[in-house]
Design an enzyme around this catalytic site. Structure first.
Site, mmCIF file in Angstrom:
data_model
loop_
_atom_site.group_PDB
_atom_site.id
_atom_site.type_symbol
_atom_site.label_atom_id
_atom_site.label_comp_id
_atom_site.label_asym_id
_atom_site.label_seq_id
_atom_site.Cartn_x
_atom_site.Cartn_y
_atom_site.Cartn_z
ATOM 1 N N GLU A 80 1.190 -0.808 -0.759
ATOM 2 C CA GLU A 80 -0.180 -0.345 0.079
ATOM 3 C C GLU A 80 0.923 1.162 -0.206
ATOM 4 O O GLU A 80 0.696 2.648 -0.941
ATOM 5 C CB GLU A 80 -1.383 0.200 1.292
ATOM 6 N N ARG A 85 3.462 6.086 -2.806
ATOM 7 C CA ARG A 85 4.631 6.822 -3.268
ATOM 8 C C ARG A 85 5.345 6.172 -4.671
ATOM 9 O O ARG A 85 5.767 7.366 -4.849
ATOM 10 C CB ARG A 85 6.049 6.036 -2.369
ATOM 11 N N CYS A 127 -2.615 -4.419 7.004
ATOM 12 C CA CYS A 127 -2.150 -4.079 8.003
ATOM 13 C C CYS A 127 -3.155 -3.653 9.549
ATOM 14 O O CYS A 127 -3.172 -2.142 8.928
ATOM 15 C CB CYS A 127 -1.399 -4.803 8.496
ATOM 16 N N CYS A 191 -1.041 -0.066 8.061
ATOM 17 C CA CYS A 191 -1.087 0.437 6.847
ATOM 18 C C CYS A 191 -3.045 0.967 6.857
ATOM 19 O O CYS A 191 -3.597 1.669 6.204
ATOM 20 C CB CYS A 191 -1.500 -0.769 5.851
ATOM 21 N N LYS A 194 -1.676 4.270 8.333
ATOM 22 C CA LYS A 194 -1.122 4.972 7.581
ATOM 23 C C LYS A 194 -2.766 5.943 5.827
ATOM 24 O O LYS A 194 -3.236 7.118 5.995
ATOM 25 C CB LYS A 194 -1.073 4.918 6.876
ATOM 26 N N LYS A 320 12.523 8.969 0.420
ATOM 27 C CA LYS A 320 12.780 10.509 0.461
ATOM 28 C C LYS A 320 13.903 11.330 -0.227
ATOM 29 O O LYS A 320 13.275 12.310 -0.872
ATOM 30 C CB LYS A 320 12.858 10.678 2.072
#
Length: 394
Positions: A80, A85, A127, A191, A194, A320
């Site tokens: 996920e 990203r 999860c 997840c 998030k 990042k």
């Protein structure tokens, strides 16, 4: 083309599975290995056209001791998160064009086409909280469940974040959790948590939020797996926060359509007698010269020599560090943006990643409030992990 002006779970899954099948065999699960697949599909309500824009496969996370201060290593390689990203890569690429984003000269920002929406799909329940089926008896809700075939409660291995219990595996509905795993504990949130965050503050993140007028939300969340429970998914993503107030003009809690189709099969879905694949896979809808498909191992790009393991050459395009460079490059070569950020980014080679994220004042203010109202126990990573700049890895 998608029927009824909304893509179905089957149509979204078909785009994801076909793309997965078309990708090179290298990096995919081998015999007796499983993984999770997640994808994001763009849908245009005007033309009824669907296209896959991001795909991710993975099940791994790194422990706290392996966190990278230079932004080179992915902390979280669950499918996920990889798909999200990869979606950021797609959005940066779209900002270079004039297809779904258009410049708003009044607000000095980009507006997204009002006819465009995005739909998320996963081959497994996220999860964390979404994996827990609330029991009828309140007194039994926090009861420890064993991982066996006789258990009637859907079980999550994600670890509870709470000062109220010494048992991190309590199956308490609605609680915040970190990622599951038998090794060193990770600081990455589950997840479920998030996705719940993206459902309030958007999936675009702080850097992209600086450039666009509105947050980007998923219009639907789709799951093709046997164990998905609508009640648990709704609770995990938005209902557990229904009783808490959050007032913000730009960011608002969403109630996306949640769809489940257990009849759609992914050939590498989890099986008890298989092992999780050690690799992560990421594909983004970007030009071939930008390397749209990558394989990750332990949060880094597969195939990098040991000598270059601690250099920027080991970083994935969705790390990042690389996404930060993409942001700075976009601002530098876009006349409208370079003029707007002339003072803040006067020395782009030495500006810190954290400083650029702080440019998104609305986003950061909203995120602080969201943590106070919804996610009080959200894990905190050391701030020095955000202090790197473009010169850090050169």
């Amino acid at each position: 083309m998608c029927d009824n002006k909304k893509p179905t779970v089957k149509e979204i899954a078909e785009l994801c599975l076909k793309k997965f099948e078309s990708l090179p065999k290298t990096g995919k699960p081998t015999a007796n290995q499983w993984t999770i697949l997640a994808g994001i599909v763009e849908f245009n309500r005007n033309t009824e056209a669907c296209q896959l824009v991001s795909l991710g496969c993975g099940t791994k996370c790194i422990g706290e001791s392996k966190l990278c201060p230079n932004g080179l290593i992915l902390n979280d390689s669950h499918a996920e998160v990889l798909a999200r990203r990869g979606f950021l890569r797609f959005l940066y690429q779209e900002l270079k064009q004039d297809r779904i984003f258009h410049w708003n000269s009044t607000l000095s920002t980009y507006d997204m086409d009002e006819h465009v929406e995005f739909h998320f799909l996963s081959t497994q329940t996220p999860c964390g909280d979404a994996c827990i089926l609330e029991e009828e008896q309140p007194a039994a809700r926090a009861k420890r469940q064993r991982l066996d075939e006789d258990s009637e409660m859907v079980y999550t291995g994600a670890k509870l974040i709470s000062d109220l219990s010494d048992d991190p595996m309590l199956q308490t509905p609605g609680a915040l959790r970190t990622k599951p795993g038998r090794g060193e504990r990770t600081l990455s949130m589950s997840c479920s948590d998030k996705i719940a965050r993206w459902n309030v503050i958007g999936v675009q993140g702080a850097l992209l939020d600086v450039l666009i007028s509105k947050p980007i939300y998923f219009s639907s969340l789709n799951f093709c797996c046997d164990d998905a429970q609508l009640e648990s998914l709704e609770r995990a993503i938005f209902k557990r926060f229904d009783c808490r107030t959050f007032k913000h003009t730009r960011f608002q809690p969403q109630r996306p359509q949640i769809n489940i189709d257990p009849g759609i099969r992914f050939e590498f879905s989890q099986r008890s007698d298989w092992q999780p694949s050690p690799n992560g896979l990421i594909w983004s809808q970007v030009p071939e010269e930008l390397r749209p498909y990558e394989i990750s191992v332990n949060g880094k790009r597969q195939g990098v020599t040991k000598k270059k393991m601690k250099t920027s050459q080991a970083a994935l395009a969705i790390s990042k560090y690389k996404l930060f460079l993409t942001f700075l490059e976009l601002v530098k070569f876009n006349p409208k943006l370079s003029e707007m950020f002339d003072q803040q980014l006067s020395d782009p080679e030495r500006i810190a990643y954290a400083s650029c994220k702080d440019l998104a004042r609305d986003y950061q203010f909203a995120w602080r409030e969201i943590k106070e109202k919804y996610f009080l126990q959200w894990t905190k990573k050391p701030h020095e992990l955000l202090d790197f700049n473009p010169m850090s890895n050169k």
